[in-house]
Design a protein around this motif. Structure first.
Motif, PDB file in Angstrom:
ATOM      1  N   MET A  68       0.844  -1.183   0.000  1.00 22.69           N
ATOM      2  CA  MET A  68       0.000   0.000   0.000  1.00 22.69           C
ATOM      3  C   MET A  68       0.885   1.241   0.000  1.00 22.69           C
ATOM      4  N   LYS A  69       0.561   2.211  -0.851  1.00 18.06           N
ATOM      5  CA  LYS A  69       1.328   3.451  -0.921  1.00 18.06           C
ATOM      6  C   LYS A  69       1.011   4.337   0.277  1.00 18.06           C
ATOM      7  N   THR A  70       1.993   5.177   0.629  1.00 18.07           N
ATOM      8  CA  THR A  70       1.836   6.080   1.762  1.00 18.07           C
ATOM      9  C   THR A  70       1.794   7.526   1.288  1.00 18.07           C
ATOM     10  N   CYS A  71       1.012   8.332   1.992  1.00 17.18           N
ATOM     11  CA  CYS A  71       0.919   9.754   1.668  1.00 17.18           C
ATOM     12  C   CYS A  71       0.964  10.563   2.963  1.00 17.18           C
ATOM     13  N   LEU A  72       1.753  11.614   2.941  1.00 19.40           N
ATOM     14  CA  LEU A  72       1.804  12.569   4.041  1.00 19.40           C
ATOM     15  C   LEU A  72       1.054  13.818   3.596  1.00 19.40           C
ATOM     16  N   VAL A  73      -0.007  14.165   4.323  1.00 19.46           N
ATOM     17  CA  VAL A  73      -0.790  15.362   4.034  1.00 19.46           C
ATOM     18  C   VAL A  73      -0.285  16.471   4.956  1.00 19.46           C
ATOM     19  N   VAL A  74       0.246  17.528   4.338  1.00 23.85           N
ATOM     20  CA  VAL A  74       0.845  18.629   5.093  1.00 23.85           C
ATOM     21  C   VAL A  74      -0.003  19.867   4.877  1.00 23.85           C
ATOM     22  N   ASP A  75      -0.765  20.243   5.891  1.00 26.76           N
ATOM     23  CA  ASP A  75      -1.650  21.409   5.798  1.00 26.76           C
ATOM     24  C   ASP A  75      -1.972  21.883   7.206  1.00 26.76           C
ATOM     25  N   ASP A  76      -2.015  23.192   7.410  1.00 21.11           N
ATOM     26  CA  ASP A  76      -2.332  23.714   8.744  1.00 21.11           C
ATOM     27  C   ASP A  76      -3.825  23.665   9.041  1.00 21.11           C
ATOM     28  N   SER A  77      -4.639  23.368   8.039  1.00 21.71           N
ATOM     29  CA  SER A  77      -6.083  23.253   8.242  1.00 21.71           C
ATOM     30  C   SER A  77      -6.463  21.808   8.566  1.00 21.71           C
ATOM     31  N   ARG A  78      -7.018  21.608   9.739  1.00 21.73           N
ATOM     32  CA  ARG A  78      -7.464  20.277  10.143  1.00 21.73           C
ATOM     33  C   ARG A  78      -8.544  19.760   9.196  1.00 21.73           C
ATOM     34  N   VAL A  79      -9.410  20.643   8.711  1.00 19.55           N
ATOM     35  CA  VAL A  79     -10.485  20.256   7.804  1.00 19.55           C
ATOM     36  C   VAL A  79      -9.912  19.746   6.476  1.00 19.55           C
ATOM     37  N   ILE A  80      -8.942  20.467   5.934  1.00 17.18           N
ATOM     38  CA  ILE A  80      -8.311  20.033   4.673  1.00 17.18           C
ATOM     39  C   ILE A  80      -7.613  18.695   4.873  1.00 17.18           C
ATOM     40  N   ARG A  81      -6.924  18.534   6.000  1.00 15.48           N
ATOM     41  CA  ARG A  81      -6.264  17.249   6.265  1.00 15.48           C
ATOM     42  C   ARG A  81      -7.287  16.120   6.324  1.00 15.48           C
ATOM     43  N   LYS A  82      -8.422  16.378   6.972  1.00 17.62           N
ATOM     44  CA  LYS A  82      -9.455  15.349   7.119  1.00 17.62           C
ATOM     45  C   LYS A  82     -10.067  14.983   5.763  1.00 17.62           C
ATOM     46  N   VAL A  83     -10.392  15.981   4.952  1.00 14.88           N
ATOM     47  CA  VAL A  83     -10.960  15.735   3.624  1.00 14.88           C
ATOM     48  C   VAL A  83      -9.951  14.991   2.753  1.00 14.88           C
ATOM     49  N   SER A  84      -8.694  15.426   2.785  1.00 12.80           N
ATOM     50  CA  SER A  84      -7.643  14.781   2.000  1.00 12.80           C
ATOM     51  C   SER A  84      -7.467  13.324   2.423  1.00 12.80           C
ATOM     52  N   ARG A  85      -7.450  13.107   3.726  1.00  8.03           N
ATOM     53  CA  ARG A  85      -7.312  11.740   4.247  1.00  8.03           C
ATOM     54  C   ARG A  85      -8.433  10.850   3.719  1.00  8.03           C
ATOM     55  N   HIS A  86      -9.647  11.352   3.760  1.00  6.83           N
ATOM     56  CA  HIS A  86     -10.807  10.583   3.295  1.00  6.83           C
ATOM     57  C   HIS A  86     -10.638  10.180   1.825  1.00  6.83           C
ATOM     58  N   ILE A  87     -10.231  11.127   0.978  1.00  5.23           N
ATOM     59  CA  ILE A  87     -10.038  10.851  -0.453  1.00  5.23           C
ATOM     60  C   ILE A  87      -8.905   9.848  -0.642  1.00  5.23           C
ATOM     61  N   LEU A  88      -7.787  10.086   0.025  1.00  3.00           N
ATOM     62  CA  LEU A  88      -6.608   9.233  -0.145  1.00  3.00           C
ATOM     63  C   LEU A  88      -6.851   7.808   0.353  1.00  3.00           C
ATOM     64  N   GLU A  89      -7.538   7.670   1.463  1.00  3.06           N
ATOM     65  CA  GLU A  89      -7.830   6.329   1.970  1.00  3.06           C
ATOM     66  C   GLU A  89      -8.764   5.583   1.014  1.00  3.06           C
ATOM     67  N   ALA A  90      -9.675   6.304   0.360  1.00  2.00           N
ATOM     68  CA  ALA A  90     -10.541   5.683  -0.643  1.00  2.00           C
ATOM     69  C   ALA A  90      -9.735   5.230  -1.863  1.00  2.00           C
ATOM     70  N   LEU A  91      -8.564   5.843  -2.064  1.00  2.00           N
ATOM     71  CA  LEU A  91      -7.665   5.462  -3.156  1.00  2.00           C
ATOM     72  C   LEU A  91      -6.612   4.455  -2.697  1.00  2.00           C
ATOM     73  N   ASP A  92      -6.832   3.877  -1.512  1.00  2.00           N
ATOM     74  CA  ASP A  92      -5.967   2.836  -0.943  1.00  2.00           C
ATOM     75  C   ASP A  92      -4.584   3.320  -0.507  1.00  2.00           C
ATOM     76  N   PHE A  93      -4.508   4.556  -0.035  1.00  2.00           N
ATOM     77  CA  PHE A  93      -3.275   5.067   0.552  1.00  2.00           C
ATOM     78  C   PHE A  93      -3.324   4.916   2.067  1.00  2.00           C
ATOM     79  N   THR A  94      -2.171   4.675   2.664  1.00  2.00           N
ATOM     80  CA  THR A  94      -2.008   4.826   4.101  1.00  2.00           C
ATOM     81  C   THR A  94      -1.618   6.282   4.305  1.00  2.00           C
ATOM     82  N   VAL A  95      -2.320   6.981   5.203  1.00  2.00           N
ATOM     83  CA  VAL A  95      -2.167   8.428   5.316  1.00  2.00           C
ATOM     84  C   VAL A  95      -1.635   8.830   6.688  1.00  2.00           C
TER      85      VAL A  95
END
Length: 121
Positions: A1-28
């Motif tokens: 499984m590929k890994t992704c680091l989401v770097v953003d000072d907005s907790r909301v953006i991190r949460k939305v990004s995590r949701h999308i990335l996990e649906a694409l089979d990334f470990t976040v």
């Protein structure tokens, strides 16, 4: 499984990004600024970094310059994710080492296309 680091000072953006990335089979994993992200890269270098431009402590540009200077810093694909949309900002991000650029707000399909373009989806 590929890994992704989401770097953003907005907790909301991190949460939305995590949701999308996990649906694409990334470990976040998440970081709220560039310094936190460098620390996480020290612990484990991700396959992809989704990177905000404007953050406290260390900006996205400062982060990518420091990342790319590291011996293993060329390996992760970096997708800048920001509201900055003029050509000068895009050029600065690419010149600093970004692989791709996505505008906020983005959706599942847009992020998936950008990840495919860098060979990570």
């Amino acid at each position: 499984m590929k890994t992704c680091l989401v770097v953003d000072d907005s907790r909301v953006i991190r949460k939305v990004s995590r949701h999308i990335l996990e649906a694409l089979d990334f470990t976040v994993d998440e970081a709220e600024n560039g310094q936190d992200a460098l620390d996480k890269c020290d612990a484990s270098m991700p396959d992809v970094i989704l990177l905000d431009w404007n953050m406290p402590v260390m900006s996205g540009i400062e982060f990518i310059v420091k990342l790319r200077e590291r011996p293993d810093g060329a390996s992760p694909k970096v997708v800048f994710c920001t509201t900055e949309n003029d050509v000068a900002h895009i050029r600065e991000a690419i010149d600093a080492g970004a692989d791709e650029y996505v505008m906020k707000p983005f959706d599942h399909e847009t992020l998936q296309i950008k990840l495919q373009l860098v060979g990570c989806a």
